[in-house]
Design an enzyme around this catalytic site. Structure first.
Site, PDB file in Angstrom:
ATOM      1  CG  ASP A 214      18.770  63.302  13.434  1.00  0.00           C
ATOM      2  OD1 ASP A 214      20.222  63.081  12.632  1.00  0.00           O
ATOM      3  OD2 ASP A 214      19.081  63.059  14.390  1.00  0.00           O
ATOM      4  CG  ASP A 242      12.654  78.731   7.038  1.00  0.00           C
ATOM      5  OD1 ASP A 242      12.189  79.032   5.786  1.00  0.00           O
ATOM      6  OD2 ASP A 242      11.314  79.438   7.662  1.00  0.00           O
TER       7      ASP A 242
HETATM    8 MN    MN Z   1       9.471  77.364   4.072  1.00  0.00          MN
END
Ligand code: MN
Ligand code: NAD
Ligand code: IPM
Length: 344
Positions: A214, A242
């Protein structure tokens, strides 16, 4: 020595659109490379036959030096069996245990970060690629009852974790940050922590740190400059890559290499998917696919061509000769043509 022979799997959605442009770039820098296109491996074939990637396809891929892939996935095919039968089958059966996803800021204007001093992301996310939450081990109990229980095991093996962390240390320039969720997930967490300490002991010249996933995600958007190599499990690495791509300028330009460092075989693909929302509109950014081709070439004796492609990509983005997602106004084909023009 025989020449380089690659297999190409365009896939679905924008996959074929961006792969066509990567092949145009290949033709410009290394026309001698032999290309075998597997254009039957797509969602239409899966819907018809239930098996998009056959054993014969896999044999053709194995017989080549590397695989360039566009993207797999289509809204008409909701079953995870499709991605599992193609992409995950390739990663697992070819034992491509490293998913290497570099994130380097393409241009200052593309950073979503407010503080100019923190925009300069230049790191590699090393994602474990053969186990974790992706093994498909699990099942459903008491299905169709109010007590239905779905279990997907998160599998960490000593072999799998230690080899991917070792790879992270081998490619690091200055530091490896190991990411896990050992504060909440006890067994895998302990194994990741132990493999981390062992690898750190073998590489005293490389600094090392640890973050829970996190906080790692948060730090990637608050101060990505602190990262060199980040190593994480399959699912954590999927998400972090991403995030890193967006911080580096956009998902459309992010490349990746799925590797078995032992054999040198690699599956090279943009980090993005088939983008059904823009497929067929001609605006897909081809730079992720083109940069993935550059990674393939760099790993297969064509370092100069790979470097030339990287330089050309930067130069087109500098001049806004790129697709709308990077602030340009070019089509997929025009953006690739701009890269080719820079090469000349
Ligand atoms: Mn992916
Ligand atoms: P996606 O990566 O396809 O798209 C996410 C967003 O980014 C969309 O808005 C899309 O338009 C944009 N985008 C992606 N690539 C772009 C590009 N080259 N140029 C400009 N914009 C781009 O993610 P998704 O929508 O969640 O997934 C669509 C399908 O792709 C799903 O079936 C998914 O499973 C699959 N997928 C495949 C791969 C792969 O083959 N390696 C990777 C990710 C997702
Ligand atoms: C990726 C994709 C895949 C993954 C999906 C399509 C299974 O998101 O390559 O990052 O999760 O590995």
């Amino acid at each position: 020595m025989t020449g380089l022979r690659i297999t190409v799997l365009p896939g679905d959605g924008i996959g074929p659109e961006v792969v066509a442009q990567a092949l145009a770039v290949l033709d410009a820098v290394a026309p001698e490379v032999e290309v075998d296109v597997l254009d039957r491996v797509n969602a239409t074939t899966f819907a018809r036959t239930g098996a998009a990637l056959t054993d014969d396809d896999l044999a053709r891929i194995r017989a080549s030096d590397a695989l360039l892939l566009g993207a797999i996935g289509d809204p008409s095919v909701r079953s995870p069996d499709y991605a599992r039968g193609v992409l995950l089958r390739l990663r697992f059966e070819l034992d491509l245990y490293v998913n290497q996803r570099p994130a380097v800021l393409l241009h200052a204007r593309l950073s979503p970060l407010r503080d100019p001093a923190r925009r300069g992301i230049d790191c590699v996310i090393v994602r474990e690629n053969t186990e974790g939450a992706y093994t498909g081990i699990g099942g459903t109990l008491r299905k169709w009852t109010p007590h239905e229980t779905a279990i997907d095991a998160d599998v960490s093996t000593y072999h799998g974790v230690s080899r991917v962390i070792e790879h992270a240390f081998r490619i690091a320039r200055r530091e490896v940050c190991v990411v896990d969720k050992a504060n909440a997930v006890p067994f895998g967490g302990e194994l990741w922590q132990r493999c981390w300490r062992e690898a750190a002991g073998r590489h005293p010249g490389i600094a090392t740190s640890h973050l829970y996933v996190d906080v790692a995600a948060m730090t990637l958007v608050s101060d990505p400059t602190r990262f060199d190599v980040v190593v994480a499990s399959n699912a954590h690495g999927d998400i972090l890559s991403d995030v890193a791509a967006a911080v580096a300028g956009g998902l459309g330009a992010a490349p990746s290499a799925n590797l078995d460092p032992a054999t040198g075989f690699g599956l090279y693909e943009p980090v993005h998917g088939s983008a059904p929302d823009i497929a067929g509109t001609g605006v897909a950014n081809p730079l992720g696919a083109i940069a993935s081709l550059a990674m393939l070439l760099a790993d297969h004796g064509h370092e100069d061509q790979a470097q030339a492609i990287q330089t050309a990509i930067r130069s087109t983005v500098d001049k806004r000769r790129c697709t709308p997602d990077l602030g340009g106004a070019l089509t997929t084909e025009q953006a690739a043509a701009a890269v080719i023009a820079e090469l000349a």
